[in-house]
Design an enzyme around this catalytic site. Structure first.
Site, PDB file in Angstrom:
ATOM      1  N   CYS A 111      27.594  47.982  -1.818  1.00 45.81           N
ATOM      2  CA  CYS A 111      26.267  47.614  -1.305  1.00 45.81           C
ATOM      3  C   CYS A 111      26.050  48.028   0.152  1.00 45.81           C
ATOM      4  O   CYS A 111      24.924  48.027   0.640  1.00 45.81           O
ATOM      5  CB  CYS A 111      26.044  46.117  -1.453  1.00 45.81           C
ATOM      6  SG  CYS A 111      26.074  45.584  -3.155  1.00 45.81           S
ATOM      7  N   HIS A 247      20.250  44.351   3.380  1.00 44.15           N
ATOM      8  CA  HIS A 247      20.572  44.525   1.958  1.00 44.15           C
ATOM      9  C   HIS A 247      20.007  43.322   1.181  1.00 44.15           C
ATOM     10  O   HIS A 247      20.186  42.172   1.571  1.00 44.15           O
ATOM     11  CB  HIS A 247      22.094  44.621   1.796  1.00 44.15           C
ATOM     12  CG  HIS A 247      22.541  44.540   0.383  1.00 44.15           C
ATOM     13  ND1 HIS A 247      21.942  45.255  -0.627  1.00 44.15           N
ATOM     14  CD2 HIS A 247      23.525  43.800  -0.202  1.00 44.15           C
ATOM     15  CE1 HIS A 247      22.542  44.980  -1.768  1.00 44.15           C
ATOM     16  NE2 HIS A 247      23.502  44.098  -1.542  1.00 44.15           N
ATOM     17  N   ASN A 277      19.378  42.740  -6.850  1.00 46.35           N
ATOM     18  CA  ASN A 277      20.268  43.458  -5.946  1.00 46.35           C
ATOM     19  C   ASN A 277      20.521  44.851  -6.532  1.00 46.35           C
ATOM     20  O   ASN A 277      21.165  44.978  -7.564  1.00 46.35           O
ATOM     21  CB  ASN A 277      21.574  42.662  -5.822  1.00 46.35           C
ATOM     22  CG  ASN A 277      22.628  43.331  -4.974  1.00 46.35           C
ATOM     23  OD1 ASN A 277      22.517  44.510  -4.638  1.00 46.35           O
ATOM     24  ND2 ASN A 277      23.675  42.587  -4.637  1.00 46.35           N
TER      25      ASN A 277
HETATM   26  N1  ACO Z   1      22.730  29.935 -14.163  1.00 40.76           N
HETATM   27  C1  ACO Z   1      23.033  28.619 -14.155  1.00 40.76           C
HETATM   28  N2  ACO Z   1      24.158  28.141 -13.580  1.00 40.76           N
HETATM   29  C2  ACO Z   1      24.974  29.034 -13.003  1.00 40.76           C
HETATM   30  C3  ACO Z   1      24.719  30.417 -12.983  1.00 40.76           C
HETATM   31  C4  ACO Z   1      23.526  30.851 -13.609  1.00 40.76           C
HETATM   32  N3  ACO Z   1      23.203  32.155 -13.650  1.00 40.76           N
HETATM   33  N4  ACO Z   1      25.727  31.041 -12.343  1.00 40.76           N
HETATM   34  C5  ACO Z   1      26.591  30.102 -11.932  1.00 40.76           C
HETATM   35  N5  ACO Z   1      26.146  28.878 -12.360  1.00 40.76           N
HETATM   36  C6  ACO Z   1      26.751  27.566 -12.149  1.00 40.76           C
HETATM   37  C7  ACO Z   1      28.233  27.662 -11.853  1.00 40.76           C
HETATM   38  O1  ACO Z   1      29.000  27.729 -13.033  1.00 40.76           O
HETATM   39  C8  ACO Z   1      28.464  26.373 -11.110  1.00 40.76           C
HETATM   40  O2  ACO Z   1      28.546  25.319 -12.039  1.00 40.76           O
HETATM   41  P1  ACO Z   1      29.542  24.075 -11.784  1.00 40.76           P
HETATM   42  O3  ACO Z   1      29.055  23.437 -10.534  1.00 40.76           O
HETATM   43  O4  ACO Z   1      29.344  23.262 -12.997  1.00 40.76           O
HETATM   44  O5  ACO Z   1      30.897  24.694 -11.636  1.00 40.76           O
HETATM   45  C9  ACO Z   1      27.156  26.162 -10.323  1.00 40.76           C
HETATM   46  O6  ACO Z   1      26.169  26.976 -10.999  1.00 40.76           O
HETATM   47  C10 ACO Z   1      27.251  26.597  -8.887  1.00 40.76           C
HETATM   48  O7  ACO Z   1      27.868  27.899  -8.865  1.00 40.76           O
HETATM   49  P2  ACO Z   1      28.087  28.655  -7.513  1.00 40.76           P
HETATM   50  O8  ACO Z   1      28.821  29.921  -7.781  1.00 40.76           O
HETATM   51  O9  ACO Z   1      28.658  27.697  -6.505  1.00 40.76           O
HETATM   52  O10 ACO Z   1      26.572  28.988  -7.110  1.00 40.76           O
HETATM   53  P3  ACO Z   1      26.033  29.561  -5.755  1.00 40.76           P
HETATM   54  O11 ACO Z   1      25.066  28.647  -5.141  1.00 40.76           O
HETATM   55  O12 ACO Z   1      27.166  30.073  -4.883  1.00 40.76           O
HETATM   56  O13 ACO Z   1      25.198  30.823  -6.251  1.00 40.76           O
HETATM   57  C11 ACO Z   1      25.426  33.189  -6.360  1.00 40.76           C
HETATM   58  C12 ACO Z   1      25.860  31.854  -6.946  1.00 40.76           C
HETATM   59  C13 ACO Z   1      23.935  33.351  -6.560  1.00 40.76           C
HETATM   60  C14 ACO Z   1      26.176  34.310  -7.075  1.00 40.76           C
HETATM   61  C15 ACO Z   1      25.739  33.229  -4.827  1.00 40.76           C
HETATM   62  O14 ACO Z   1      27.069  32.796  -4.633  1.00 40.76           O
HETATM   63  C16 ACO Z   1      25.572  34.573  -4.210  1.00 40.76           C
HETATM   64  O15 ACO Z   1      24.482  35.099  -4.123  1.00 40.76           O
HETATM   65  N6  ACO Z   1      26.651  35.156  -3.678  1.00 40.76           N
HETATM   66  C17 ACO Z   1      26.576  36.440  -2.987  1.00 40.76           C
HETATM   67  C18 ACO Z   1      26.539  37.578  -3.945  1.00 40.76           C
HETATM   68  C19 ACO Z   1      26.262  38.860  -3.179  1.00 40.76           C
HETATM   69  O16 ACO Z   1      25.536  38.837  -2.214  1.00 40.76           O
HETATM   70  N7  ACO Z   1      26.798  39.973  -3.550  1.00 40.76           N
HETATM   71  C20 ACO Z   1      26.489  41.158  -2.716  1.00 40.76           C
HETATM   72  C21 ACO Z   1      27.432  42.150  -2.818  1.00 40.76           C
HETATM   73  S1  ACO Z   1      27.225  43.003  -4.313  1.00 40.76           S
HETATM   74  C22 ACO Z   1      28.066  44.518  -4.191  1.00 40.76           C
HETATM   75  O17 ACO Z   1      28.676  44.886  -3.217  1.00 40.76           O
HETATM   76  C23 ACO Z   1      28.024  45.352  -5.422  1.00 40.76           C
END
Ligand code: ACO
Length: 320
Positions: A111, A247, A277
């Site tokens: 990214c 990004h 993304n």
């Molecule tokens: N729908 C519903 N629930 C979900 C989903 C979904 N799609 N995905 C995860 N959950 C659940 C999890 O299982 C977890 O459940 P639990 O509490 O029962 O264990 C709960 O939601 C919270 O999960 P988290 O992973 O803590 O959620 P978070 O608030 O961190 O959001 C996310 C997840 C959106 C992926 C976030 O962490 C994020 O955006 N991270 C950065 C990703 C990024 O920016 N990547 C860029 C680089 S990409 C590249 O280089 C190719």
């Protein structure tokens, strides 16, 4: 000499999946995805490829710049999702554009890729080796997403963006680039060209795997640091910046960066709502939207900042 962006272009496939479509594939909901990411829909290739999207974005950028393909000295493509390894995507683009005087090669920094490619183009121009460079970010992430993993499949989309840089005297530019391979496990996607590759869904390693929280924490810490570092190098403050073009990974990351920099969120344009993304395509797609809407005015000061797998991150300060 620095490279001035003299034209931009972008392309996304027509077909899209909205959050309700994804809720039919995995256990998720429109409400969860909007709240946690800001994403509403993402465009997904049907007949297009990484190469075809890169070509369409490039044609638009060349038209916007008024540069003839034969004037290009170099084509740099940032991608980690191209369907072709050989020849490289840049050479495929070169052939399609008829850019017969350009060299071409690909670069992969996930990214952060467009930002690193942009900085690489600037280094070539500063050295005097090339004068006119086409920089492209193009990704078919839908091919590397595990459509059974709700933690990743909701985030990503396909698309391409491009910018034409031309050597000019006396305009502003500063880069910073960083990588931390020690934290590479936070976001991985193994090659399908390895010995143990299984041509079926059992091989989850060949899809993107991400520790979302680790990447989130890394981004909200490192992006503001990189922005402040590049501004310090340029002898500027955040208040002097017109737009921060980040990004487009997650709305909450962009909001957290704005807060850390104590800048109004209106200076942080966003379009992940529409595209998700798109990895290395996200910054040039957003730049192209801002350019075509007339939001960016000559002399505006911009900071671009990318982050992602590697882990890698960086920023560039420039004048439009
Ligand atoms: N729908 C519903 N629930 C979900 C989903 C979904 N799609 N995905 C995860 N959950 C659940 C999890 O299982 C977890 O459940 P639990 O509490 O029962 O264990 C709960 O939601 C919270 O999960 P988290 O992973 O803590 O959620 P978070 O608030 O961190 O959001 C996310 C997840 C959106 C992926 C976030 O962490 C994020 O955006 N991270 C950065 C990703 C990024 O920016 N990547 C860029 C680089 S990409 C590249 O280089 C190719």
């Amino acid at each position: 000499m620095i490279g001035k962006i003299c034209g931009t272009g972008s392309y996304v496939p027509e077909h899209f999946l909205d959050n309700d479509d994804l809720a039919r594939l995995v256990d998720t909901s429109d409400e969860w995805i909007r709240e946690r990411t800001g994403v509403v829909r993402r465009h997904i290739i049907e007949d297009d490829t990484t190469v075809s999207m890169a070509v369409k974005a490039s044609r638009a950028a060349l038209e916007d710049s008024g540069v003839d393909p034969k004037e290009l000295d170099l084509i740099l493509v940032s991608t980690f999702t191209s369907e072709v390894l050989l020849p490289c995507t840049a050479c495929e683009v070169q052939r399609e554009l008829g850019a017969v005087n350009a060299a071409g090669f690909d670069l992969n920094a996930a990214c952060t890729g467009f930002l690193f490619a942009y900085n690489t183009a600037q280094a070539y121009i500063a050295s005097g080796m090339y004068r006119t460079i086409l920089v492209i970010g193009a990704e078919s992430l839908s091919n590397t997403v595990n459509w059974k993993d709700r933690g990743t499949c909701i985030l990503f989309g396909d698309g391409a963006g491009a910018a034409v840089l031309r050597a000019e005297e006396g305009t502003l530019y500063q880069p910073v680039t960083h990588s931390d391979g020690g934290k590479g496990n936070a976001l991985t996607c193994m090659s399908r060209h390895r010995k143990d590759w299984l041509p079926d869904e059992q091989d989850t390693d060949s899809y993107m795997k991400m520790d979302g929280q680790a990447v989130f924490k890394f981004a909200v810490k490192k992006v503001p640091e990189a922005v402040l570092e590049v501004l310090s190098k340029a002898g500027r403050t955040a208040d002097e910046v017109d737009y921060f073009v980040l990004h487009q990974a997650n709305q909450r990351i962009v909001e957290a960066v704005a807060k850390r920099l104590q800048q109004d969120i209106s200076k942080f344009p966003m379009n992940m709502q529409e595209y998700g993304n798109t990895s290395s395509a996200s910054i040039p797609i957003l730049l192209d939207e801002l350019n075509r809407k007339g939001t960016l005015k000559k002399g505006d000061r911009l900071v671009l900042s990318g982050f992602g797998a590697g882990l890698s991150w960086g920023a560039a300060f420039l004048e439009w």
